[in-house]
Write a protein that holds these residues in place. Structure first.
Motif, PDB file in Angstrom:
ATOM      1  N   GLY A 222       0.839  -1.185   0.000  1.00  0.00           N
ATOM      2  CA  GLY A 222       0.000   0.000   0.000  1.00  0.00           C
ATOM      3  C   GLY A 222       0.875   1.236   0.000  1.00  0.00           C
ATOM      4  O   GLY A 222       2.052   1.187   0.368  1.00  0.00           O
ATOM      5  N   LEU A 223       0.314   2.335  -0.443  1.00  0.00           N
ATOM      6  CA  LEU A 223       1.004   3.616  -0.396  1.00  0.00           C
ATOM      7  C   LEU A 223       0.302   4.505   0.623  1.00  0.00           C
ATOM      8  O   LEU A 223      -0.899   4.754   0.508  1.00  0.00           O
ATOM      9  CB  LEU A 223       0.998   4.289  -1.774  1.00  0.00           C
ATOM     10  CG  LEU A 223       1.686   5.656  -1.852  1.00  0.00           C
ATOM     11  CD1 LEU A 223       3.178   5.517  -1.575  1.00  0.00           C
ATOM     12  CD2 LEU A 223       1.462   6.301  -3.218  1.00  0.00           C
ATOM     13  N   GLY A 224       1.038   4.946   1.615  1.00  0.00           N
ATOM     14  CA  GLY A 224       0.507   5.865   2.616  1.00  0.00           C
ATOM     15  C   GLY A 224       0.981   7.278   2.332  1.00  0.00           C
ATOM     16  O   GLY A 224       2.176   7.514   2.165  1.00  0.00           O
ATOM     17  N   ILE A 225       0.037   8.214   2.255  1.00  0.00           N
ATOM     18  CA  ILE A 225       0.334   9.624   1.984  1.00  0.00           C
ATOM     19  C   ILE A 225      -0.198  10.434   3.154  1.00  0.00           C
ATOM     20  O   ILE A 225      -1.325  10.229   3.606  1.00  0.00           O
ATOM     21  CB  ILE A 225      -0.337  10.085   0.672  1.00  0.00           C
ATOM     22  CG1 ILE A 225       0.087   9.172  -0.479  1.00  0.00           C
ATOM     23  CG2 ILE A 225       0.009  11.534   0.361  1.00  0.00           C
ATOM     24  CD1 ILE A 225      -0.728   9.367  -1.735  1.00  0.00           C
ATOM     25  N   THR A 257     -10.878  -1.148  -5.476  1.00  0.00           N
ATOM     26  CA  THR A 257      -9.767  -0.401  -4.878  1.00  0.00           C
ATOM     27  C   THR A 257      -9.806  -0.513  -3.359  1.00  0.00           C
ATOM     28  O   THR A 257     -10.802  -0.156  -2.718  1.00  0.00           O
ATOM     29  CB  THR A 257      -9.826   1.077  -5.298  1.00  0.00           C
ATOM     30  OG1 THR A 257      -9.805   1.160  -6.717  1.00  0.00           O
ATOM     31  CG2 THR A 257      -8.644   1.843  -4.723  1.00  0.00           C
ATOM     32  N   PHE A 258      -8.729  -0.994  -2.794  1.00  0.00           N
ATOM     33  CA  PHE A 258      -8.616  -1.175  -1.342  1.00  0.00           C
ATOM     34  C   PHE A 258      -7.950   0.053  -0.748  1.00  0.00           C
ATOM     35  O   PHE A 258      -6.849   0.445  -1.167  1.00  0.00           O
ATOM     36  CB  PHE A 258      -7.773  -2.420  -1.049  1.00  0.00           C
ATOM     37  CG  PHE A 258      -7.564  -2.713   0.407  1.00  0.00           C
ATOM     38  CD1 PHE A 258      -8.538  -3.340   1.150  1.00  0.00           C
ATOM     39  CD2 PHE A 258      -6.369  -2.370   1.038  1.00  0.00           C
ATOM     40  CE1 PHE A 258      -8.342  -3.623   2.495  1.00  0.00           C
ATOM     41  CE2 PHE A 258      -6.160  -2.644   2.374  1.00  0.00           C
ATOM     42  CZ  PHE A 258      -7.152  -3.277   3.105  1.00  0.00           C
ATOM     43  N   GLY A 259      -8.612   0.684   0.206  1.00  0.00           N
ATOM     44  CA  GLY A 259      -7.993   1.846   0.827  1.00  0.00           C
ATOM     45  C   GLY A 259      -8.968   2.633   1.673  1.00  0.00           C
ATOM     46  O   GLY A 259     -10.170   2.361   1.720  1.00  0.00           O
ATOM     47  N   GLY A 260      -8.439   3.623   2.350  1.00  0.00           N
ATOM     48  CA  GLY A 260      -9.242   4.487   3.207  1.00  0.00           C
ATOM     49  C   GLY A 260      -8.386   5.633   3.701  1.00  0.00           C
ATOM     50  O   GLY A 260      -7.234   5.803   3.284  1.00  0.00           O
ATOM     51  N   CYS A 273      -3.391  13.889   8.835  1.00  0.00           N
ATOM     52  CA  CYS A 273      -4.396  13.371   7.908  1.00  0.00           C
ATOM     53  C   CYS A 273      -3.709  12.685   6.746  1.00  0.00           C
ATOM     54  O   CYS A 273      -2.614  13.081   6.323  1.00  0.00           O
ATOM     55  CB  CYS A 273      -5.318  14.482   7.408  1.00  0.00           C
ATOM     56  SG  CYS A 273      -4.508  15.836   6.521  1.00  0.00           S
ATOM     57  N   GLY A 274      -4.348  11.650   6.240  1.00  0.00           N
ATOM     58  CA  GLY A 274      -3.706  10.929   5.159  1.00  0.00           C
ATOM     59  C   GLY A 274      -4.591   9.872   4.556  1.00  0.00           C
ATOM     60  O   GLY A 274      -5.727   9.637   4.984  1.00  0.00           O
ATOM     61  N   MET A 275      -4.056   9.230   3.544  1.00  0.00           N
ATOM     62  CA  MET A 275      -4.744   8.174   2.799  1.00  0.00           C
ATOM     63  C   MET A 275      -3.800   7.001   2.632  1.00  0.00           C
ATOM     64  O   MET A 275      -2.604   7.176   2.394  1.00  0.00           O
ATOM     65  CB  MET A 275      -5.185   8.691   1.426  1.00  0.00           C
ATOM     66  CG  MET A 275      -5.784   7.640   0.498  1.00  0.00           C
ATOM     67  SD  MET A 275      -6.300   8.332  -1.097  1.00  0.00           S
ATOM     68  CE  MET A 275      -7.794   9.211  -0.590  1.00  0.00           C
ATOM     69  N   VAL A 276      -4.347   5.790   2.759  1.00  0.00           N
ATOM     70  CA  VAL A 276      -3.620   4.562   2.463  1.00  0.00           C
ATOM     71  C   VAL A 276      -4.378   3.845   1.352  1.00  0.00           C
ATOM     72  O   VAL A 276      -5.577   3.602   1.475  1.00  0.00           O
ATOM     73  CB  VAL A 276      -3.492   3.654   3.694  1.00  0.00           C
ATOM     74  CG1 VAL A 276      -2.778   2.353   3.323  1.00  0.00           C
ATOM     75  CG2 VAL A 276      -2.749   4.365   4.816  1.00  0.00           C
ATOM     76  N   ILE A 277      -3.692   3.535   0.270  1.00  0.00           N
ATOM     77  CA  ILE A 277      -4.345   2.886  -0.866  1.00  0.00           C
ATOM     78  C   ILE A 277      -3.537   1.678  -1.288  1.00  0.00           C
ATOM     79  O   ILE A 277      -2.309   1.740  -1.428  1.00  0.00           O
ATOM     80  CB  ILE A 277      -4.509   3.887  -2.039  1.00  0.00           C
ATOM     81  CG1 ILE A 277      -5.145   3.208  -3.256  1.00  0.00           C
ATOM     82  CG2 ILE A 277      -3.194   4.545  -2.419  1.00  0.00           C
ATOM     83  CD1 ILE A 277      -5.554   4.174  -4.341  1.00  0.00           C
TER      84      ILE A 277
END
Length: 513
Positions: A222-225, A257-260, A273-277
């Motif tokens: 996953g990519l965490g931003i 798409t898996f993420g949140g 704050c961020g997103m993991v996809i």
């Protein structure tokens, strides 16, 4: 330079392993009679960042289970009024399903226990690592050297791992030596622990050379931003941990798409704050960074950030394969710990607690093995014969399977793979797995493909028209890159290299933006 134990990486797992080893040595010395001499163990940690914590990035709602085992009194230091950063206890969980303009709150009673953050803390993981490093150096006299990147694994004539070589400094882009050139060093050890994090170059080499991935699924990533904001006090709710799904990643019930996303309120006025996809998404036009920027424009999010200022940005890769993707952990001369192996719990979106525990388990196993080995400590001899066979400490893997790490990951082992059937089926299965099955299901949902193999042909999707950043709430990538603390010399060698420019049909690959 020679050591009994060499640790590659100054993150949670590496520093925890160093501290636990030193604790075990000290406990032995305290038990020994006064007349008995004890040489101890020489322990060294090297870290590629210029300082401990500079390459650490996480959400971070921190579960203290592992740290409680390692340093039971840590709260006395990090919860004090003069601590470097305010460690904020989580006081409230909130889970939202977002549509483009609205939101629906999911009651906590329906959420899996893994998403309940009672007794957890919102903190800076980089500052936690600095605290661990300070403890290691000042309390346990462990040698820590930031600014030294391991560039190669060293082997003896038997093929055993005997240490690492560090990168040469002062190299220009064309490979020539600058006036500031300094050759790298060789660091040798009886045991070398690799705590590089996800996709570490040395760890990947070891997995290939020792065939450590033969009996597990391919790792999925996953990519965490993440951004850190300072916001007006009246919009801040210290201790709130918010998670969202839906917009913008999941537009339909069968979206694969898996993420949140996450949004954490740390005192006095910080927002993490961020997103993991998941990188197994099929749409080749999807841009994770742009999706994160778009998420911030949702009314529920923008109202929190309004009037605030973005002060930091970063991104990192995560191991999301879970239990099915953990490789063999040991090899002659060392082992993999933390995210080098992949102990992240993707339902919790947490891996720091399991990383710390893995460091503890590795330290205990290696300490016991070195005690039994009939060799003098390097702390006493100050050298090691390179061709002396290195042990494989297989007891580390055994203790891992008997630990709460294994139990925790086994309970959610099938959840990520269930999202391949779509967002709604994945959510339903995750609910069943966490509330009812709890790891007892007799089947396995495995994945046999690499993330790159899930990308669909572009003609099956429409291009995504992302809005232009406004420079206030949303930002272009280059602007945020200046907030990341990343600095490169214009004349330094490229650190990203294409391994193979040939496609499967033998054609040359063109690199495009």
């Amino acid at each position: 330079m020679y050591y009994d134990v060499l640790i590659i990486g100054g993150g949670p797992s590496g520093l925890s392993a160093a501290i636990k080893l030193a604790q075990l040595v000290r406990e032995r010395e305290e038990r020994a009679e006064e007349e008995e001499e004890s040489s101890g163990l020489s322990i060294c940690v090297i870290e590629k960042g210029n300082e401990i914590g500079s390459h650490i990035l996480s959400g971070n709602v921190f579960e203290p289970r592992g740290l409680d085992e390692l340093l039971p009194d840590w709260r006395n230091d990090l919860l004090s009024d003069d601590a470097e950063s305010i460690v904020t206890p989580v006081t409230k969980d909130e889970f939202l399903f977002l549509t483009e303009d609205h939101s629906f709150s999911i009651p906590n009673a329906l959420l899996p226990s893994q998403l309940h953050n009672d007794n957890n803390y919102i903190l800076s993981l980089s500052q936690l690592c600095r605290y661990l490093a300070q403890t290691a150096e000042e309390v346990y006299e462990i040698e820590i050297y930031p600014g030294f990147a391991a560039s190669e694994v060293l082997y003896n004539t038997n093929g055993d791992v005997i240490g690492v070589g560090t990168r040469d400094a002062g190299i220009s882009k064309d490979g020539s030596h600058k006036d500031t050139f300094e050759p790298g060093m060789e660091l040798h050890a009886r045991q070398t622990l690799f705590a590089e994090g996800a996709r570490g170059s040395c760890s990947e080499e070891l997995m290939q050379n020792f065939h450590l991935r033969e009996d597990c699924n391919p790792q999925t990533f996953g990519l965490g931003i993440k951004e850190v904001w300072e916001i007006p006090a009246e919009q801040h709710d210290a201790g709130l941990a918010m998670h969202t799904v839906g917009y913008p990643l999941q537009a339909s019930p069968l979206e694969p798409t898996f993420g949140g996303t996450f949004l954490y309120h740390q005192a006095p006025n910080l927002i993490h704050c961020g997103m993991v996809i998941g990188l197994d998404y099929p749409n080749p036009y999807l841009n994770p960074y742009q999706e994160f920027q778009r998420w911030k424009t949702h009314p529920n999010i923008s109202k929190i950030l309004k009037g605030g200022e973005c002060v930091s940005y970063g991104a990192r890769v995560l191991n999301e394969g879970g239990l099915h993707s953990i490789p063999k952990l040991t090899f002659p001369g060392g082992c993999l710990i933390g995210c080098s192996a992949g102990f992240l719990n993707s339902v919790k979106i947490k891996g720091s607690h399991t990383a710390i525990k893995s460091g503890i388990l590795a330290a205990e196993a290696i300490y016991g093995a070195l005690e039994e080995e009939e060799l003098e400590s390097v702390a006493e001899t100050e050298e090691i014969e390179p061709d002396v066979p290195r042990m494989e400490v297989s007891s580390y893997e055994s203790s891992m399977k008997d630990s709460w790490i294994y139990d925790e990951l086994r309970a959610v082992r099938n959840t990520h793979a269930s999202f391949a059937y779509g967002f709604l089926p994945g959510m339903i299965y995750t609910g069943l797995a966490t509330h009812i099955f709890r790891g007892r299901e007799p089947w396995t949902l495995s994945h046999a493909t690499l993330d790159s193999q899930t990308t669909a042909p572009a003609q099956e999707y429409e291009p995504i028209a992302y809005p232009k950043p406004d420079g206030v709430l949303t930002f272009d990538l280059m602007t945020n890159l200046q907030r990341s603390g990343t600095h490169h010399d214009d004349d330094q060698p490229s650190h990203l290299k294409i391994k193979d420019t040939k496609l499967e049909d033998g054609q040359s690959a063109d690199c495009v933006p």
